[in-house]
Design an enzyme around this catalytic site. Sequence first.
Site, short mmCIF file in Angstrom:
data_model
loop_
_atom_site.label_atom_id
_atom_site.label_comp_id
_atom_site.label_asym_id
_atom_site.label_seq_id
_atom_site.Cartn_x
_atom_site.Cartn_y
_atom_site.Cartn_z
N TYR A 161 0.87 -1.16 -0.05
CA TYR A 161 -0.09 0.13 -0.11
C TYR A 161 0.91 1.33 -0.03
O TYR A 161 0.50 2.38 -0.45
CB TYR A 161 -0.86 0.15 1.26
CG TYR A 161 -2.05 -1.06 1.05
CD1 TYR A 161 -3.02 -0.89 0.08
CD2 TYR A 161 -2.25 -1.72 2.17
CE1 TYR A 161 -4.01 -1.83 -0.17
CE2 TYR A 161 -3.43 -2.79 2.24
CZ TYR A 161 -4.26 -2.64 1.00
OH TYR A 161 -5.29 -3.48 1.02
N CYS A 178 3.12 -17.59 -7.28
CA CYS A 178 3.76 -17.82 -5.80
C CYS A 178 2.68 -18.20 -4.88
O CYS A 178 2.41 -19.20 -4.62
CB CYS A 178 4.42 -16.64 -5.44
SG CYS A 178 5.76 -17.00 -4.11
N HIS A 237 7.90 -16.26 -9.60
CA HIS A 237 7.06 -15.11 -10.25
C HIS A 237 7.43 -14.87 -11.85
O HIS A 237 8.18 -13.95 -11.97
CB HIS A 237 7.28 -13.75 -9.60
CG HIS A 237 6.96 -13.82 -8.04
ND1 HIS A 237 5.64 -13.33 -7.60
CD2 HIS A 237 7.46 -14.15 -6.95
CE1 HIS A 237 5.43 -13.28 -6.47
NE2 HIS A 237 6.38 -13.90 -5.75
N GLU A 282 5.89 -13.40 -13.82
CA GLU A 282 5.69 -11.77 -14.15
C GLU A 282 6.81 -10.69 -14.42
O GLU A 282 6.94 -9.90 -15.27
CB GLU A 282 4.65 -11.19 -13.50
CG GLU A 282 4.78 -10.98 -11.93
CD GLU A 282 4.93 -11.83 -11.04
OE1 GLU A 282 4.56 -13.06 -11.35
OE2 GLU A 282 4.33 -11.72 -9.74
N1 GLN Z 1 3.64 -15.94 1.49
C1 GLN Z 1 4.24 -16.99 0.70
C2 GLN Z 1 5.70 -17.15 0.95
O1 GLN Z 1 6.37 -16.74 1.59
C3 GLN Z 1 4.10 -16.49 -0.73
C4 GLN Z 1 5.07 -15.23 -1.22
C5 GLN Z 1 4.83 -14.50 -2.46
O2 GLN Z 1 3.52 -14.73 -2.88
N2 GLN Z 1 5.66 -13.92 -2.76
O3 GLN Z 1 6.14 -18.43 0.80
#
Ligand code: GLN
Length: 552
Positions: free
Chosen positions: A54, A382, A508, A510
């Site tokens: 945020y 993720c 990720h 992206e």
């Molecule tokens: N909170 C989850 C983890 O730490 C996913 C992290 C994320 O989406 N970047 O594994």
Amino acid sequence: MEKYIFLTGGVLSSVGKGVTAAALGKVLKERGFSVSIQKLDPYINVDPGTMSPYQHGEVFVLDDGAETDLDLGHYERFIDASLSSVCNVTTGQIYSEVIARERRGDFLGGTIQVIPHITNEIKRRITIVPEATRAEIVIVEVGGTVGDIESLPFLEALRQMRSDVGRENTLYIHATWLPYIGATAELKTKPTQHSVRELRSIGIQPDIIVARADHPMGAELREKIALFCDVEARAVIPLTTAEVLYEVPLLLENEGVGEYVLERLGLESRQKPDWDEWQGVVAQERTERPHVRIALVGKYVELQDAYMSVREAVTHAALSAGVEVEILWIHSAELEKGRGWRELETADGIIVPGGFGSRGIEGKIQAARYARENKIPYLGLCLGMQVMVIEFGRHVLGTEDVNSTEFDRNTPHPVIDLLPEQRGIGEMGGTMRLGLYPCKIHEGTTAAKAYEKPLVQERHRHRFEFNNTYREIFNQHGIEFSGQSPNGRLVEIAEHRDHPFMLGSQFHPEFLSRPNRPHPLFRLFVETVRDRAHAGDPQSEVRVRDSVEPAE
Ligand code: GLN
């Protein structure tokens, strides 16, 4: 000799400095130069990794695991390079370094001051970029707006750079905003004049002024800014708000920025820019394409910047798939309260992006269930992969007790659990599994169809992983672990066998998508969404979720 271009911002924040830096990088790269871009962030956090989305929007992760400002994402997408941790510097890093040296006794009893100790450290961080990233031209963007107290040491360092490395090797660009007065239908230059005056009072005379505005700027205004701000008229670059983000380099090109910058830096173009491919991307984005709707189910949806790279990756895939994607921003905590389902049910595909902490998690799990039961294409990024796995576990094991230990420490079925190397880590900053890791792709899977190669490299940012205790039972019931670390220990991609596209990655994807080279997983996901949405497939019409009471 390396060349440095310094980009400051005036009048207000959000004038698109990040995109301007990225677009300028592209313009110079097209002329045959190796370019790198660095962001100097004046805040005191060491990096944005610990900041709330945020506050700061997305945290962009680099190959080397650096957690950086989202502008680095723009830089990489525009100049198509992999940047390094040296490309994002914060006040927090500068002070940590100087104070650590002071504690070691490096300053031999001297008094440590902003000038020269802090400014020297800033200059050191700037001047290591060319070698660290093998760049001939470094564009340095300073976060914030001229006049902010906290950016002063950075600006002072930039000022000193001109005499340190030579006038012919430095260039200062100031990006400002021209407000539009509706009553008289005119753009105003006064705030720009004031901002340039402020910059000059610090000792920096800009060489170029990029004047961003929501309306086109006439020649008189250009002359006026040139006169008041002491630059040539052709150094005043109008930047009218672009409909299409990737058009910005073309706008700069048309204004002759490339040639002017090279001239001022004593360089000559090494090749004629070839904009064909880039123009193709922009032209495609301007073309009417069939619409599809993709729901992005997250908990920071009020601030879309929190999902900047996801949004861009979807755009890139949509361009290559020949569709226009409308993203439905759906708050996962609302789904928990029974709200937002009607909208979700209009979606042709669902993305659950990354995230941390338990707020809204059940809503994401419900969205995954809805995608599985109704065979709606689903892409989990993720946390979105972890959510997909939890949902499947609940279904297969027949109990709601299945969870990640991130959300329920004492769950009897921790299908997602802390990575062993994360145990005992107390510090929050920079301690996750970060950066590029290899992933082996299993033949005959959706992942293999997307990637078309057996080994890929992807960027990570997580603490939790799939718990291997459950591999066999999941596999028996229809989950394919289609991507794994080369030693087989870590699940990197999981997908449903009996579903048109339900796939989650622990990494990720992206972060590696490019406008002209969409990420394979996003590409196949959007293609599947397109084919199902427009094939009149009766399956895709089955969208009604009977167990949910829409409470609007
Ligand atoms: N909170 C989850 C983890 O730490 C996913 C992290 C994320 O989406 N970047 O594994």
